[in-house]
Design a protein around this motif. Sequence first.
Motif, PDB file in Angstrom:
ATOM      1  N   SER A 209       0.971  -1.161  -0.029  1.00 39.24           N
ATOM      2  CA  SER A 209      -0.204  -0.049   0.027  1.00 39.24           C
ATOM      3  C   SER A 209       0.879   1.195  -0.088  1.00 39.24           C
ATOM      4  CB  SER A 209      -0.884   0.037   1.194  1.00 39.24           C
ATOM      5  OG  SER A 209      -0.184   0.361   2.384  1.00 39.24           O
ATOM      6  N   TYR A 210       0.590   2.236  -0.537  1.00 37.55           N
ATOM      7  CA  TYR A 210       1.095   3.515  -0.726  1.00 37.55           C
ATOM      8  C   TYR A 210       1.705   4.035   0.642  1.00 37.55           C
ATOM      9  CZ  TYR A 210       3.022   8.149  -2.113  1.00 37.55           C
ATOM     10  OH  TYR A 210       3.798   8.995  -2.081  1.00 37.55           O
ATOM     11  N   LYS A 211       0.715   4.000   1.793  1.00 38.05           N
ATOM     12  CA  LYS A 211       1.060   4.542   3.227  1.00 38.05           C
ATOM     13  C   LYS A 211       2.127   3.545   3.671  1.00 38.05           C
ATOM     14  CE  LYS A 211      -1.230   5.248   7.664  1.00 38.05           C
ATOM     15  NZ  LYS A 211      -2.229   5.251   8.542  1.00 38.05           N
ATOM     16  N   THR A 212       2.053   2.200   3.459  1.00 45.04           N
ATOM     17  CA  THR A 212       3.184   1.304   4.044  1.00 45.04           C
ATOM     18  C   THR A 212       4.634   1.751   3.325  1.00 45.04           C
ATOM     19  OG1 THR A 212       1.788  -0.361   4.501  1.00 45.04           O
ATOM     20  CG2 THR A 212       3.878  -0.844   4.612  1.00 45.04           C
ATOM     21  N   ALA A 213       4.321   1.900   1.999  1.00 44.14           N
ATOM     22  CA  ALA A 213       5.583   2.056   1.250  1.00 44.14           C
ATOM     23  C   ALA A 213       6.180   3.529   1.587  1.00 44.14           C
ATOM     24  CB  ALA A 213       5.451   2.020  -0.220  1.00 44.14           C
ATOM     25  N   LEU A 214       5.400   4.561   1.925  1.00 46.77           N
ATOM     26  CA  LEU A 214       5.881   5.970   2.345  1.00 46.77           C
ATOM     27  C   LEU A 214       6.674   5.837   3.580  1.00 46.77           C
ATOM     28  CD1 LEU A 214       5.705   8.999   1.936  1.00 46.77           C
ATOM     29  CD2 LEU A 214       3.408   9.071   2.848  1.00 46.77           C
ATOM     30  N   LEU A 215       5.926   5.129   4.731  1.00 44.06           N
ATOM     31  CA  LEU A 215       6.406   5.003   5.871  1.00 44.06           C
ATOM     32  C   LEU A 215       7.870   4.350   5.780  1.00 44.06           C
ATOM     33  CD1 LEU A 215       3.305   4.522   8.008  1.00 44.06           C
ATOM     34  CD2 LEU A 215       4.448   6.573   7.847  1.00 44.06           C
ATOM     35  N   ARG A 216       7.738   3.290   5.257  1.00 38.03           N
ATOM     36  CA  ARG A 216       9.167   2.374   5.045  1.00 38.03           C
ATOM     37  C   ARG A 216      10.179   3.127   4.329  1.00 38.03           C
ATOM     38  NH1 ARG A 216       9.891  -2.834   4.710  1.00 38.03           N
ATOM     39  NH2 ARG A 216       7.583  -3.235   4.236  1.00 38.03           N
ATOM     40  N   CYS A 217      10.065   4.191   3.189  1.00 42.36           N
ATOM     41  CA  CYS A 217      10.989   4.746   2.302  1.00 42.36           C
ATOM     42  C   CYS A 217      11.398   5.934   3.146  1.00 42.36           C
ATOM     43  CB  CYS A 217      10.286   5.189   0.945  1.00 42.36           C
ATOM     44  SG  CYS A 217      10.019   3.607  -0.044  1.00 42.36           S
ATOM     45  N   VAL A 218      10.594   6.617   3.677  1.00 39.90           N
ATOM     46  CA  VAL A 218      10.978   7.773   4.595  1.00 39.90           C
ATOM     47  C   VAL A 218      11.994   7.295   5.958  1.00 39.90           C
ATOM     48  CG1 VAL A 218      10.320   9.622   6.169  1.00 39.90           C
ATOM     49  CG2 VAL A 218       9.054   9.289   3.955  1.00 39.90           C
ATOM     50  N   ALA A 219      11.634   6.445   6.287  1.00 41.59           N
ATOM     51  CA  ALA A 219      12.439   6.022   7.566  1.00 41.59           C
ATOM     52  C   ALA A 219      13.720   5.446   7.095  1.00 41.59           C
ATOM     53  CB  ALA A 219      11.585   4.697   8.369  1.00 41.59           C
ATOM     54  N   LEU A 220      13.889   4.675   5.908  1.00 35.63           N
ATOM     55  CA  LEU A 220      15.035   4.245   5.311  1.00 35.63           C
ATOM     56  C   LEU A 220      15.927   5.418   4.847  1.00 35.63           C
ATOM     57  CD1 LEU A 220      16.919   1.755   4.385  1.00 35.63           C
ATOM     58  CD2 LEU A 220      15.817   1.737   2.366  1.00 35.63           C
ATOM     59  N   SER A 221      15.356   6.350   4.460  1.00 38.35           N
ATOM     60  CA  SER A 221      15.829   7.419   3.925  1.00 38.35           C
ATOM     61  C   SER A 221      16.403   8.180   4.983  1.00 38.35           C
ATOM     62  CB  SER A 221      14.898   8.531   3.163  1.00 38.35           C
ATOM     63  OG  SER A 221      15.642   9.662   2.785  1.00 38.35           O
ATOM     64  N   GLY A 222      16.140   8.332   6.097  1.00 39.58           N
ATOM     65  CA  GLY A 222      16.768   8.944   7.102  1.00 39.58           C
ATOM     66  C   GLY A 222      17.767   8.108   7.789  1.00 39.58           C
ATOM     67  N   VAL A 223      17.650   6.904   7.965  1.00 39.05           N
ATOM     68  CA  VAL A 223      18.684   6.067   8.087  1.00 39.05           C
ATOM     69  C   VAL A 223      20.108   6.104   7.126  1.00 39.05           C
ATOM     70  CG1 VAL A 223      19.487   3.641   8.352  1.00 39.05           C
ATOM     71  CG2 VAL A 223      17.238   4.341   9.559  1.00 39.05           C
ATOM     72  N   ARG A 224      19.560   6.165   6.016  1.00 36.71           N
ATOM     73  CA  ARG A 224      20.757   6.227   4.923  1.00 36.71           C
ATOM     74  C   ARG A 224      21.442   7.632   5.176  1.00 36.71           C
ATOM     75  NH1 ARG A 224      17.623   3.524  -0.251  1.00 36.71           N
ATOM     76  NH2 ARG A 224      18.448   1.229   0.381  1.00 36.71           N
ATOM     77  N   VAL A 225      20.655   8.801   5.367  1.00 34.57           N
ATOM     78  CA  VAL A 225      21.282  10.091   5.566  1.00 34.57           C
ATOM     79  C   VAL A 225      22.359   9.986   6.641  1.00 34.57           C
ATOM     80  CG1 VAL A 225      20.967  12.361   6.367  1.00 34.57           C
ATOM     81  CG2 VAL A 225      19.550  11.268   4.516  1.00 34.57           C
ATOM     82  N   LEU A 226      21.914   9.414   7.856  1.00 35.03           N
ATOM     83  CA  LEU A 226      22.734   9.294   9.091  1.00 35.03           C
ATOM     84  C   LEU A 226      23.905   8.508   8.887  1.00 35.03           C
ATOM     85  CD1 LEU A 226      20.007   9.113  11.843  1.00 35.03           C
ATOM     86  CD2 LEU A 226      21.200  11.181  11.155  1.00 35.03           C
ATOM     87  N   ARG A 227      23.675   7.352   8.095  1.00 35.72           N
ATOM     88  CA  ARG A 227      24.866   6.508   7.835  1.00 35.72           C
ATOM     89  C   ARG A 227      25.726   6.983   6.964  1.00 35.72           C
ATOM     90  NH1 ARG A 227      22.045   0.681   7.591  1.00 35.72           N
ATOM     91  NH2 ARG A 227      21.700   0.259   9.952  1.00 35.72           N
ATOM     92  N   GLY A 228      25.273   7.814   5.906  1.00 35.48           N
ATOM     93  CA  GLY A 228      26.122   8.473   4.883  1.00 35.48           C
ATOM     94  C   GLY A 228      26.961   9.674   5.359  1.00 35.48           C
ATOM     95  N   LEU A 229      26.151  10.326   6.337  1.00 35.53           N
ATOM     96  CA  LEU A 229      27.117  11.689   6.911  1.00 35.53           C
ATOM     97  C   LEU A 229      28.392  10.967   7.738  1.00 35.53           C
ATOM     98  CD1 LEU A 229      24.036  14.013   7.889  1.00 35.53           C
ATOM     99  CD2 LEU A 229      25.954  14.218   6.003  1.00 35.53           C
ATOM    100  N   ALA A 230      27.993   9.827   8.634  1.00 36.17           N
ATOM    101  CA  ALA A 230      28.797   9.258   9.261  1.00 36.17           C
ATOM    102  C   ALA A 230      29.972   8.870   8.503  1.00 36.17           C
ATOM    103  CB  ALA A 230      28.528   8.228  10.084  1.00 36.17           C
ATOM    104  N   LYS A 231      29.690   8.221   7.542  1.00 39.74           N
ATOM    105  CA  LYS A 231      30.725   7.586   6.660  1.00 39.74           C
ATOM    106  C   LYS A 231      31.664   8.792   5.892  1.00 39.74           C
ATOM    107  CE  LYS A 231      30.200   3.117   6.293  1.00 39.74           C
ATOM    108  NZ  LYS A 231      31.259   2.194   6.398  1.00 39.74           N
ATOM    109  N   LEU A 232      30.924   9.721   5.482  1.00 44.49           N
ATOM    110  CA  LEU A 232      31.483  10.726   4.822  1.00 44.49           C
ATOM    111  C   LEU A 232      32.697  11.478   5.798  1.00 44.49           C
ATOM    112  CD1 LEU A 232      32.026  12.665   2.352  1.00 44.49           C
ATOM    113  CD2 LEU A 232      30.005  14.048   2.954  1.00 44.49           C
TER     114      LEU A 232
END
Length: 308
Positions: free
Chosen positions: A242-265
């Motif tokens: 469902s779009y709602k499930t995908a939206l929540l999943r992708c927003v959460a994953l994007s936040g995790v990727r930002v944090l990990r990306g900044l840490a790696k950078l």
Amino acid sequence: MKNVVIAVITCRRPEWLGRLLDGLLALKCDEDINPRILVVDNDASESSKDVVISRQQDGAIPVSYDVEKQQGIVFARNRCVELFHQMNGDYLVFIDDDEWPQQPDWLNRLVSAAGEFNVDVVTSHVISVGEPGTPEWAVDLIYGKNPYTHGQFIDVFYTNNLLLSRRMTEALTPCFDARFAMTGASDYHFALRAKQAGYQCVYIDAPVVEEFPASRASVKWFCRRGFRSGIGYTRSHVFEESYKTALLRCVALSGVRVLRGLAKLITGVVTNNKTTRVDGLFRLCSAAGTIAGLFGIQHEEYKVIHGK
């Protein structure tokens, strides 16, 4: 007797295709395995035909050639599945044309694991080696450290080193979605569908080796790859949830990727480690792509052919 079709998709990389075919023809197969090699050329000009013909008499394993004129890796993959069914195969094995088996018992390991673990999907890792002139930081980054152990059940798999059962491919046909024709991620989407349908995948130790081309060894290429992978992840989940499930999943994953990306950078800058720096940029671009996918943005992965 297990009838196994080894499928290779190729497009204007005749030299690398020839190397792979030589490696496949040198496989040592158990007596209960009946292998066949299938090459599907995604080039309407049939640029790889001579390479295949030159090896059709080189070994005990039959080699077939077919052409998928409709441009797009999805169509070539689905053509492989269609021909596999026509050949009455029991297992379909995908390997990329820029790879080759590390050991001559590679196919035996994949097939025996399907029976040992009673699964429809078996996969293993890819070991990257650089084309001459390729910097080490890029080779180290492309696949990173393998996180899996032999016999581990996993949810995600790709077609670069993969065995599929006939039962599964028949149930999920068409296996690869045309909406991913030129964008990449059709194999991730297929893995998501397989998981939702209840099929299991096991990881084993049966690696293949890949030659990483020097033309891909740039920060720009890795950033594009990260952006594309993020889009592919989002589109896959939007299509299957469902779009709602995908939206929540992708927003959460994007936040995790930002944090990990900044840490790696930051770590890469402090330690002057280019692999870590570019890994951070890759993750940040992946986060951006994960959000971009929610707005229907696409990125064409296969405009440029790397390799030879």
